[in-house]
Design an enzyme around this catalytic site. Structure first.
Site, mmCIF file in Angstrom:
data_model
loop_
_atom_site.group_PDB
_atom_site.id
_atom_site.type_symbol
_atom_site.label_atom_id
_atom_site.label_comp_id
_atom_site.label_asym_id
_atom_site.label_seq_id
_atom_site.Cartn_x
_atom_site.Cartn_y
_atom_site.Cartn_z
ATOM 1 N N MET A 5 0.812 -1.222 0.000
ATOM 2 C CA MET A 5 0.000 0.000 0.000
ATOM 3 C C MET A 5 0.850 1.279 0.000
ATOM 4 O O MET A 5 0.580 2.216 0.754
ATOM 5 C CB MET A 5 -0.938 -0.004 1.209
ATOM 6 C CG MET A 5 -1.895 -1.181 1.242
ATOM 7 S SD MET A 5 -2.933 -1.293 -0.235
ATOM 8 C CE MET A 5 -4.068 0.051 0.110
ATOM 9 N N ILE A 65 2.684 4.186 -2.707
ATOM 10 C CA ILE A 65 2.901 4.647 -4.079
ATOM 11 C C ILE A 65 4.409 4.727 -4.294
ATOM 12 O O ILE A 65 5.130 5.309 -3.479
ATOM 13 C CB ILE A 65 2.223 6.010 -4.302
ATOM 14 C CG1 ILE A 65 0.698 5.819 -4.215
ATOM 15 C CG2 ILE A 65 2.633 6.612 -5.635
ATOM 16 C CD1 ILE A 65 -0.102 7.089 -4.303
ATOM 17 N N LEU A 66 4.876 4.101 -5.369
ATOM 18 C CA LEU A 66 6.317 4.039 -5.620
ATOM 19 C C LEU A 66 6.751 5.203 -6.516
ATOM 20 O O LEU A 66 5.994 5.643 -7.392
ATOM 21 C CB LEU A 66 6.660 2.695 -6.273
ATOM 22 C CG LEU A 66 6.386 1.493 -5.343
ATOM 23 C CD1 LEU A 66 6.306 0.202 -6.135
ATOM 24 C CD2 LEU A 66 7.456 1.399 -4.253
ATOM 25 N N HIS A 69 -4.534 -5.705 -8.947
ATOM 26 C CA HIS A 69 -5.452 -4.631 -8.559
ATOM 27 C C HIS A 69 -6.878 -5.186 -8.565
ATOM 28 O O HIS A 69 -7.268 -5.876 -9.513
ATOM 29 C CB HIS A 69 -5.325 -3.465 -9.548
ATOM 30 C CG HIS A 69 -6.225 -2.326 -9.205
ATOM 31 N ND1 HIS A 69 -5.925 -1.428 -8.197
ATOM 32 C CD2 HIS A 69 -7.432 -1.953 -9.684
ATOM 33 C CE1 HIS A 69 -6.906 -0.552 -8.091
ATOM 34 N NE2 HIS A 69 -7.842 -0.847 -8.991
ATOM 35 N N THR A 79 3.870 0.830 -13.895
ATOM 36 C CA THR A 79 4.537 1.982 -14.511
ATOM 37 C C THR A 79 4.368 3.159 -13.549
ATOM 38 O O THR A 79 3.707 3.028 -12.516
ATOM 39 C CB THR A 79 3.897 2.317 -15.877
ATOM 40 O OG1 THR A 79 2.488 2.501 -15.682
ATOM 41 C CG2 THR A 79 4.122 1.201 -16.884
ATOM 42 N N GLU A 120 2.585 5.728 -13.661
ATOM 43 C CA GLU A 120 1.209 6.179 -13.441
ATOM 44 C C GLU A 120 0.425 5.092 -12.702
ATOM 45 O O GLU A 120 0.336 3.943 -13.176
ATOM 46 C CB GLU A 120 0.537 6.504 -14.778
ATOM 47 C CG GLU A 120 -0.736 7.306 -14.596
ATOM 48 C CD GLU A 120 -1.422 7.632 -15.922
ATOM 49 O OE1 GLU A 120 -2.551 8.129 -15.892
ATOM 50 O OE2 GLU A 120 -0.831 7.354 -16.990
ATOM 51 N N GLN A 142 -10.688 -15.148 -7.118
ATOM 52 C CA GLN A 142 -10.116 -15.138 -8.472
ATOM 53 C C GLN A 142 -8.699 -14.577 -8.476
ATOM 54 O O GLN A 142 -7.848 -15.016 -9.251
ATOM 55 C CB GLN A 142 -11.016 -14.336 -9.422
ATOM 56 C CG GLN A 142 -12.410 -14.925 -9.571
ATOM 57 C CD GLN A 142 -12.380 -16.401 -9.941
ATOM 58 O OE1 GLN A 142 -11.649 -16.803 -10.846
ATOM 59 N NE2 GLN A 142 -13.154 -17.215 -9.238
ATOM 60 N N GLU A 143 -8.437 -13.597 -7.593
ATOM 61 C CA GLU A 143 -7.071 -13.058 -7.486
ATOM 62 C C GLU A 143 -6.085 -14.184 -7.194
ATOM 63 O O GLU A 143 -4.992 -14.252 -7.760
ATOM 64 C CB GLU A 143 -6.984 -12.015 -6.370
ATOM 65 C CG GLU A 143 -7.784 -10.753 -6.632
ATOM 66 C CD GLU A 143 -7.550 -9.675 -5.573
ATOM 67 O OE1 GLU A 143 -6.434 -9.563 -5.055
ATOM 68 O OE2 GLU A 143 -8.511 -8.944 -5.260
HETATM 69 C C1 GRF Z 1 -6.002 -7.460 -2.784
HETATM 70 O O1 GRF Z 1 -7.368 -7.255 -2.992
HETATM 71 C C2 GRF Z 1 -5.198 -6.888 -3.925
HETATM 72 O O2 GRF Z 1 -5.857 -6.937 -5.148
HETATM 73 C C3 GRF Z 1 -5.021 -5.453 -3.503
HETATM 74 O O3 GRF Z 1 -4.865 -5.491 -2.111
HETATM 75 C C4 GRF Z 1 -5.470 -6.673 -1.590
HETATM 76 C C5 GRF Z 1 -4.392 -7.396 -0.866
HETATM 77 O O4 GRF Z 1 -4.871 -8.517 -0.174
HETATM 78 N N1 GRF Z 1 -3.922 -4.849 -4.214
HETATM 79 P P1 GRF Z 1 -3.838 -9.576 0.412
HETATM 80 O O5 GRF Z 1 -2.902 -8.813 1.353
HETATM 81 O O6 GRF Z 1 -3.101 -10.195 -0.725
HETATM 82 O O7 GRF Z 1 -4.689 -10.553 1.173
#
Ligand code: GRF
Length: 206
Positions: A83, A85-86, A102, A134, A136, A166-167
């Site tokens: 969390m 911003i780079l 994301h 990137t 942005e 799904q992630e």
């Molecule tokens: C996920 O929803 C990811 O898409 C977002 O931040 C959340 C991180 O969750 N960038 P976790 O720490 O991987 O459980």
């Protein structure tokens, strides 16, 4: 070939990458209290903390972070709920091998609170995106996306949980393509050098 994962919190995507058996050299957090650190350590993965609070500027923090990453000499650096911003300098240094997940179907809903905003907009399909980072925010070349339905009566939490499932499937697949050098970018568009690669998935499971 190896990977460093950057986290700030619970680390469930980090865990999915570990579960997939990918070669994780280290997990680095900008927060000492990130729950994911304990999960990684319990699996014998090297962990480190580069606490952003210890640095006066973003540039100084990013330089310290880059130095810690470099110690592990990874091929790929994966942001997993990181969390911060780079800076453009950091991003440039890791161009083409810095990847993020994301929780929206980019380019819709960049930034924070994506599930709340998807519900407020009334979209019927939502999801997640793995993209190269990137300068942005949330705008880099898209590697893969997974779509889920938005159902009547959904809360932001219910929708977030559906997307998160799904992630956990999408991110390890996309990271593997990067590690295997199958990601080709042509005019900002990502193609995967593998006839069996699907850069999308659809889940209609509630
Ligand atoms: C996920 O929803 C990811 O898409 C977002 O931040 C959340 C991180 O969750 N960038 P976790 O720490 O991987 O459980």
């Amino acid at each position: 070939m190896s990977l460093v994962i950057l986290i700030s919190g619970r680390g469930s995507n980090m865990q999915a990458i570990l579960d997939a058996g990918l070669p994780v050299a280290a997990v680095i957090s900008n927060r000492p209290d990130a729950a994911g650190l304990g999960i990684a350590a319990a699996r014998g993965i090297k962990t480190a903390v580069v606490a952003h609070k210890g640095y006066a500027t973003r540039e100084e923090f990013d330089a310290a972070l880059a130095a810690e990453i470099a110690r592990h000499a990874p091929t790929v650096v994966a942001l997993a709920g990181f969390m911060r911003i780079l800076t453009p300098g950091f991003v440039g240094q890791h161009a083409g091998r810095l990847v993020n997940i994301h929780p929206s179907l980019l380019p819709a809903f960049t930034g924070l609170d994506t599930h709340e905003r998807a519900l407020a907009a009334g979209v019927k399909v939502h999801g997640c995106t793995v993209h190269l980072v990137t300068a942005e925010l949330d705008h880099g070349p898209i590697i893969a996306q997974a779509a889920v339905p938005v159902l009547p009566g959904d809360t932001a939490d219910a929708l977030a949980a559906r997307v998160l499932r799904q992630e956990h499937l999408l991110y390890p697949r996309a990271v593997r393509w990067l590690l295997e050098e199958k990601v080709v970018i042509e005019s900002g568009i990502v193609r995967i050098k593998d006839a069996n690669a699907h850069q999308y998935s659809f889940s209609d499971r509630p």
